[in-house]
Design an enzyme around this catalytic site. Structure first.
Site, PDB file in Angstrom:
ATOM      1  N   LYS A 102      52.167  51.501  40.619  1.00 21.12           N
ATOM      2  CA  LYS A 102      50.822  51.939  39.748  1.00 21.12           C
ATOM      3  C   LYS A 102      50.078  50.767  39.869  1.00 21.12           C
ATOM      4  CE  LYS A 102      50.634  54.585  36.127  1.00 21.12           C
ATOM      5  NZ  LYS A 102      50.063  55.744  36.666  1.00 21.12           N
ATOM      6  N   GLY A 103      49.316  50.365  40.924  1.00 24.16           N
ATOM      7  CA  GLY A 103      48.557  49.146  40.815  1.00 24.16           C
ATOM      8  C   GLY A 103      47.049  49.698  40.673  1.00 24.16           C
TER       9      GLY A 103
END
Ligand code: PPE
Length: 306
Positions: free
Chosen positions: A159-160
Site C-alpha cells: 500500500k504505497g
C-alpha cells in the site's frame, strides 16, 4: 469526504495536537510518493471500541515498508499499542485509523535510502465511504480505461502512497462519467480490483474473486469475507475474471476497510440489480462480526481499552 478533527495525532512516538501535526514542504514522500500507509476501522462494541484485525493491518504496513526497503523504527507491537493509545486519548467509540510511514525531511533526490522514516497515526470518525444508500442498494461501476499497475512496474502488494495515483485517475474518470466507482483491469485484461476495494462475484451459488496474481491487494476484508463465506457453506474460488463475467454475475460486491461491503448494482450499464441473498448474508455477518456479535470471529477484534 471531509475529515472530522479529533484532539491528538501520534507522530514519531508523541501525541501532538491535531493542528500541530505538520510536516516540511521538502518532505521526500510529498515529492516522490515514497510512503506506505494503512486504512483500519474501529467499531463500537459492548466492550468499548474494537479495532478490526489491527495486527493484520499493521503487519501489512510493515510488509509494504519492506517492499520499499524502508526501515520503520517501530516494532509491530509498538505500532499496535500506539494505535490503541491514539484511540483512547481521542475518546472515539468508532473511527477510521490512518497510519502512515513516510520519508521525511533531510535529503532530496531519487535515492530514498538516506531519508529519515517518520510515522504518524491519525484517527477520526468516518461514515460510510460510498454512502449509506450504496451499502443498501449498491453502486454503479465503470470499467476504467486506466489499467491496474503491473506488479513489475510497481510492487502492487504494497500500500504505497505513490501507487494510488493509478486509483485516483480511475476514480476521477468514473465520477466524471457519472458512475460511483471504477474497476481496473490488469495488463492482461483480467479484472484486478476497484480503486480501493477488492471484487467478488457470485455465480451459480459460488463466490469468485480474482487471485492476488491479478494485481489485487491482499485485502483484510477480502480475507475475512472468504473465511465467513466458507464457514457459511458457500464455495469460494480465486479465479481470473473477464469484464463479461462481471456483466453476467448473479450477484457482485466490493470489499474494503473504508467501503466495507458494497453491492454492485451495475457494471458498464449492465444491470446486476438489487443485492442478492448471498451478498446480504455476507454483509449481515460481516457487520455483526465487526461489532463483536459473532463469537466465532472474536479473535479478529482488538480492544483499545483493555
Ligand atoms: N484494494 C485497494 C487498492 C485498496 O486500497 C484497499 C483498501 C483494498 C483493496 C481493500 O483492502 P482492505 O481494506 O484490507 O480490505 N483501501 C483503503 C484506502 C481507501 C482510501 O480511500 O484511502 C481502505 O479501505 O482503507
Amino acid at each position: 469526504m471531509p475529515i472530522e478533527k479529533t484532539a491528538k495525532i501520534w507522530m514519531d512516538g508523541k501525541l501532538v495536537d491535531w493542528d500541530d501535526a505538520r510536516i516540511h514542504v521538502l518532505t521526500h514522500t510529498l515529492h516522490y510518493g515514497s510512503g506506505v500507509f494503512e486504512g483500519i476501522r474501529a467499531y463500537p462494541t459492548a466492550n468499548g471500541p474494537a479495532v478490526f484485525r489491527l495486527t493484520d493491518h499493521l503487519r501489512r504496513l510493515l510488509q509494504s515498508a519492506h517492499l520499499f526497503l524502508m526501515d520503520v523504527p517501530y516494532s509491530l507491537e509498538e505500532l499496535v499499542e500506539a494505535t490503541k493509545e491514539t484511540i483512547r486519548v481521542n475518546e472515539v467509540e468508532s473511527c477510521y485509523i490512518r497510519p502512515i510511514a513516510f520519508l521525511g525531511y533531510g535529503e532530496m533526490g531519487l535515492n530514498p535510502l538516506p531519508c529519515p522514516v517518520n510515522v504518524s497515526i491519525a484517527v477520526w470518525p468516518w461514515g460510510t465511504y460510498l454512502g449509506d444508500e450504496a451499502v443498501k442498494h449498491g453502486v454503479r461501476l465503470q470499467v476504467s480505461s486506466w489499467r491496474r499497475m503491473d506488479p513489475n512496474v510497481n510492487p502492487v502488494a504494497a500500500k504505497g502512497t505513490g501507487i494510488y495515483i493509478n486509483s485516483s485517475l480511475a476514480k476521477v474518470e468514473a465520477l466524471k462519467s457519472g458512475y460511483d466507482e471504477a474497476i481496473l483491469l490488469n495488463s492482461q485484461g483480467f479484472v484486478a480490483e476497484c480503486t480501493g476495494e477488492n471484487i467478488f462475484v457470485v455465480k451459480d451459488g459460488s463466490l469468485v474473486t480474482p487471485p492476488l496474481s491479478s494485481g489485487a491487494l491482499e485485502g483484510v476484508t477480502r480475507d475475512s469475507v472468504m473465511t465467513i463465506a466458507s464457514d457459511l457453506g458457500i464455495e469460494v474460488r480465486e479465479e481470473n475474471l473477464l469484464r463479461t463475467d462481471l456483466y453476467c454475475a448473479d450477484e457482485a460486491f466490493l470489499t474494503g476497510t473504508a467501503a466495507e461491503i458494497v453491492p454492485m448494482r451495475s457494471v458498464d450499464e449492465r444491470e446486476i440489480g438489487e443485492p442478492g441473498e448471498i451478498t446480504r448474508k455476507i454483509q449481515e455477518t460481516y457487520f455483526a462480526t465487526v461489532h463483536g456479535d459473532v463469537p466465532q470471529y472474536k479473535e479478529w477484534l482488538e480492544y483499545a481499552r483493555e
